[in-house]
Design a protein around this motif. Sequence first.
Motif, PDB file in Angstrom:
ATOM      1  N   ARG A 170      14.689  35.615  34.221  1.00 33.22           N
ATOM      2  CA  ARG A 170      14.644  35.408  32.777  1.00 33.22           C
ATOM      3  C   ARG A 170      14.057  36.650  32.126  1.00 33.22           C
ATOM      4  N   LEU A 171      14.660  37.060  31.019  1.00 35.60           N
ATOM      5  CA  LEU A 171      14.192  38.226  30.286  1.00 35.60           C
ATOM      6  C   LEU A 171      14.036  37.887  28.814  1.00 35.60           C
ATOM      7  N   ARG A 199      15.328  50.523  29.910  1.00 33.74           N
ATOM      8  CA  ARG A 199      15.249  51.157  31.234  1.00 33.74           C
ATOM      9  C   ARG A 199      14.424  50.327  32.218  1.00 33.74           C
ATOM     10  N   ALA A 200      13.267  49.820  31.752  1.00 33.86           N
ATOM     11  CA  ALA A 200      12.402  49.037  32.643  1.00 33.86           C
ATOM     12  C   ALA A 200      13.080  47.744  33.071  1.00 33.86           C
ATOM     13  N   GLN A 201      13.811  47.100  32.160  1.00 40.74           N
ATOM     14  CA  GLN A 201      14.499  45.863  32.506  1.00 40.74           C
ATOM     15  C   GLN A 201      15.644  46.125  33.480  1.00 40.74           C
ATOM     16  N   ALA A 202      16.389  47.203  33.250  1.00 39.64           N
ATOM     17  CA  ALA A 202      17.474  47.550  34.175  1.00 39.64           C
ATOM     18  C   ALA A 202      16.924  47.857  35.557  1.00 39.64           C
ATOM     19  N   ASN A 203      15.818  48.582  35.626  1.00 41.12           N
ATOM     20  CA  ASN A 203      15.211  48.895  36.917  1.00 41.12           C
ATOM     21  C   ASN A 203      14.755  47.626  37.626  1.00 41.12           C
ATOM     22  N   TYR A 204      14.199  46.693  36.855  1.00 40.48           N
ATOM     23  CA  TYR A 204      13.732  45.432  37.442  1.00 40.48           C
ATOM     24  C   TYR A 204      14.881  44.659  38.069  1.00 40.48           C
ATOM     25  N   LEU A 205      16.001  44.572  37.358  1.00 43.50           N
ATOM     26  CA  LEU A 205      17.137  43.794  37.873  1.00 43.50           C
ATOM     27  C   LEU A 205      17.865  44.517  39.003  1.00 43.50           C
ATOM     28  N   LEU A 206      18.091  45.813  38.832  1.00 42.63           N
ATOM     29  CA  LEU A 206      18.921  46.547  39.794  1.00 42.63           C
ATOM     30  C   LEU A 206      18.152  46.998  41.022  1.00 42.63           C
ATOM     31  N   THR A 207      16.929  47.462  40.815  1.00 44.19           N
ATOM     32  CA  THR A 207      16.168  48.049  41.928  1.00 44.19           C
ATOM     33  C   THR A 207      15.221  47.052  42.570  1.00 44.19           C
TER      34      THR A 207
END
Length: 248
Positions: free
Chosen positions: A10-11, A27-35
């Motif tokens: 959830r975001l 950027r931080a949300q993308a990193n959280y989901l992808l990485t």
Amino acid sequence: MALYDFTAPRLFVEADLAEGRVLPLERAQANYLLTVLRKSEGEPVLLFNGRDGEWRADLVPNGRKSAELRIVARTRHQPAPPDLHYLFAPLKTGRLDYMAQKAVEMGAGTLCPVFTRFTQGERIKLDRLRANAIEAAEQCGILAIPDIAEPVRLPTALDALEPERLLVFCDEDAPVADPVAALRGAAAGAPPLAVLVGPEGGFHEEERALIAARPNTVALSLGPRILRADTAAVAVMALVQAVLGDAR
């Protein structure tokens, strides 16, 4: 069927939410989901903004470090925010983070920093307080982000409470052996509520007298042990919600 979907991340987002919208991720949300979570294209993500309910979106990666979300459908409508004010004396950073998160998890609708005679320091980062509230909401299926009030002195905080709002005052010296009975005797039905938790050093006698003079106030002992302020937050919120709040 479970009330909440805890399998999808959830975001919280600031943008308006509606079917068919495409939202670029920070950027931080993308990193959280992808990485961190290693999510792949098409996997579901739940979004909320505190206004439009909860929505399911599909993840659309744009390379290794960026992604966007395509909103598919609403999963839950937006509820009314909880009408419970949590008044607290600021603590040291780590314990304040914990207390804020737990108060939100337990149903606080407004977080109100209150400076008292024995408050340790008079600086509080409201953006950090809001970040902790958002993190708790993301993790616990909460849709309404609590309001973050500006810090005020105790007399100002008391004056700002509506007369009909029941103030539950956590007082280690209160001569109350049964906190459940004290709450039941203080109000009938489901009144608007406020909870006040003080600093580690407790309240000055002048502050106790000021609080006691306010009508529609109940002093509540949390038992024979002296609790840390962050522990008291969890204890009193559980009692209040069970007896007078939304856990009945």
